[in-house]
Write a protein that holds these residues in place. Structure first.
Motif, mmCIF file in Angstrom:
data_model
loop_
_atom_site.group_PDB
_atom_site.id
_atom_site.type_symbol
_atom_site.label_atom_id
_atom_site.label_comp_id
_atom_site.label_asym_id
_atom_site.label_seq_id
_atom_site.Cartn_x
_atom_site.Cartn_y
_atom_site.Cartn_z
ATOM 1 N N VAL A 52 -42.866 -6.412 -14.918
ATOM 2 C CA VAL A 52 -42.779 -7.843 -14.606
ATOM 3 C C VAL A 52 -43.960 -8.195 -13.714
ATOM 4 N N SER A 53 -44.553 -9.359 -13.990
ATOM 5 C CA SER A 53 -45.651 -9.862 -13.166
ATOM 6 C C SER A 53 -45.244 -11.180 -12.542
ATOM 7 N N ILE A 54 -45.592 -11.327 -11.274
ATOM 8 C CA ILE A 54 -45.308 -12.577 -10.561
ATOM 9 C C ILE A 54 -46.653 -13.145 -10.131
ATOM 10 N N SER A 55 -46.913 -14.398 -10.514
ATOM 11 C CA SER A 55 -48.214 -14.963 -10.162
ATOM 12 C C SER A 55 -48.071 -16.365 -9.598
ATOM 13 N N GLN A 56 -48.792 -17.324 -10.117
ATOM 14 C CA GLN A 56 -48.971 -18.639 -9.528
ATOM 15 C C GLN A 56 -47.688 -19.364 -9.152
ATOM 16 N N LYS A 57 -46.709 -19.386 -10.025
ATOM 17 C CA LYS A 57 -45.492 -20.162 -9.764
ATOM 18 C C LYS A 57 -44.517 -19.435 -8.853
ATOM 19 N N GLY A 58 -44.785 -18.188 -8.530
ATOM 20 C CA GLY A 58 -43.941 -17.451 -7.608
ATOM 21 C C GLY A 58 -42.660 -16.950 -8.238
ATOM 22 N N LEU A 59 -41.642 -16.863 -7.427
ATOM 23 C CA LEU A 59 -40.363 -16.305 -7.854
ATOM 24 C C LEU A 59 -39.475 -17.416 -8.396
ATOM 25 N N THR A 60 -39.483 -17.592 -9.700
ATOM 26 C CA THR A 60 -38.666 -18.607 -10.356
ATOM 27 C C THR A 60 -37.371 -17.969 -10.841
ATOM 28 N N PRO A 61 -36.365 -18.776 -11.192
ATOM 29 C CA PRO A 61 -35.119 -18.189 -11.705
ATOM 30 C C PRO A 61 -35.319 -17.355 -12.968
ATOM 31 N N SER A 62 -36.257 -17.753 -13.816
ATOM 32 C CA SER A 62 -36.506 -16.972 -15.034
ATOM 33 C C SER A 62 -37.113 -15.614 -14.699
ATOM 34 N N VAL A 63 -37.945 -15.558 -13.675
ATOM 35 C CA VAL A 63 -38.515 -14.276 -13.254
ATOM 36 C C VAL A 63 -37.419 -13.386 -12.685
ATOM 37 N N LEU A 64 -36.522 -13.974 -11.909
ATOM 38 C CA LEU A 64 -35.406 -13.196 -11.360
ATOM 39 C C LEU A 64 -34.503 -12.643 -12.460
ATOM 40 N N THR A 65 -34.240 -13.437 -13.490
ATOM 41 C CA THR A 65 -33.406 -12.934 -14.585
ATOM 42 C C THR A 65 -34.116 -11.835 -15.352
ATOM 43 N N GLU A 66 -35.431 -11.929 -15.488
ATOM 44 C CA GLU A 66 -36.188 -10.872 -16.174
ATOM 45 C C GLU A 66 -36.181 -9.580 -15.352
ATOM 46 N N ILE A 67 -36.325 -9.695 -14.041
ATOM 47 C CA ILE A 67 -36.254 -8.514 -13.174
ATOM 48 C C ILE A 67 -34.877 -7.882 -13.267
ATOM 49 N N ASP A 68 -33.826 -8.719 -13.265
ATOM 50 C CA ASP A 68 -32.458 -8.226 -13.382
ATOM 51 C C ASP A 68 -32.260 -7.497 -14.708
ATOM 52 N N ARG A 69 -32.763 -8.072 -15.790
ATOM 53 C CA ARG A 69 -32.647 -7.455 -17.115
ATOM 54 C C ARG A 69 -33.366 -6.103 -17.146
ATOM 55 N N CYS A 70 -34.537 -6.034 -16.553
ATOM 56 C CA CYS A 70 -35.288 -4.776 -16.528
ATOM 57 C C CYS A 70 -34.583 -3.725 -15.676
ATOM 58 N N LEU A 71 -33.988 -4.143 -14.559
ATOM 59 C CA LEU A 71 -33.258 -3.189 -13.727
ATOM 60 C C LEU A 71 -32.030 -2.651 -14.452
ATOM 61 N N LYS A 72 -31.365 -3.486 -15.237
ATOM 62 C CA LYS A 72 -30.218 -3.013 -16.011
ATOM 63 C C LYS A 72 -30.643 -2.005 -17.060
ATOM 64 N N ALA A 73 -31.815 -2.206 -17.630
ATOM 65 C CA ALA A 73 -32.285 -1.326 -18.700
ATOM 66 C C ALA A 73 -32.894 -0.030 -18.166
ATOM 67 N N HIS A 74 -33.614 -0.105 -17.053
ATOM 68 C CA HIS A 74 -34.403 1.048 -16.617
ATOM 69 C C HIS A 74 -34.019 1.647 -15.272
ATOM 70 N N GLU A 75 -33.308 0.963 -14.443
ATOM 71 C CA GLU A 75 -32.955 1.356 -13.076
ATOM 72 C C GLU A 75 -34.144 1.314 -12.122
ATOM 73 N N LEU A 76 -35.275 1.846 -12.509
ATOM 74 C CA LEU A 76 -36.453 1.948 -11.643
ATOM 75 C C LEU A 76 -37.591 1.187 -12.300
ATOM 76 N N ILE A 77 -38.126 0.168 -11.612
ATOM 77 C CA ILE A 77 -39.188 -0.642 -12.215
ATOM 78 C C ILE A 77 -40.301 -0.913 -11.215
ATOM 79 N N LYS A 78 -41.458 -1.268 -11.768
ATOM 80 C CA LYS A 78 -42.590 -1.712 -10.970
ATOM 81 C C LYS A 78 -42.849 -3.184 -11.258
ATOM 82 N N LEU A 79 -43.207 -3.901 -10.212
ATOM 83 C CA LEU A 79 -43.603 -5.299 -10.329
ATOM 84 C C LEU A 79 -45.040 -5.427 -9.864
#
Length: 123
Positions: A23-50
């Protein structure tokens, strides 16, 4: 926010070394869609890099803490523009029962067993 022991943190840092940011976070910052994508990745992988693009140094720590409190995950490491997060997958009983049953292949018969089987079929 989950707390890790130093031994757990060390092993997770070693496991995350070869990972690419998911997951990449850039200009718009932490939006709800970014949070849901991070949540989805954590459910799938447990350990992630941003990876963070264009975010000031002072804001990064606050962003890291905000993500961890919102998603109930643990902070593993923060180096420059990379953040490493970990959250244990819940062991759901329905997911375990929904898995297909694997059947073993029968072991090959010996010559005696094959002859006995053929003889039994002839009767």
């Amino acid at each position: 926010m989950t707390e890790l022991t130093p031994i757990q943190r060390r092993s997770l840092r070693a496991a995350a070394h070869h990972l690419n940011p998911v997951v990449s976070i850039s200009q718009k910052g932490l939006t709800p869609s970014v949070l849901t994508e991070i949540d989805r990745c954590l459910k799938a992988h447990e350990l992630i890099k941003l990876r963070l693009y264009g975010i000031e140094r002072e804001v990064r720590d606050a962003l890291f803490a905000e993500i961890c409190t919102a998603l109930d995950c643990a902070t593993v490491q923060h180096i420059g523009n990379l953040l490493i997060l970990w959250r244990e997958n819940p062991k759901d009983a329905t997911a375990l029962t929904a898995a297909p049953v694997r059947r073993r292949k029968p072991e090959p018969m010996t010559k005696k067993q094959a002859a006995a089987r053929n003889e039994a079929r002839k009767r």
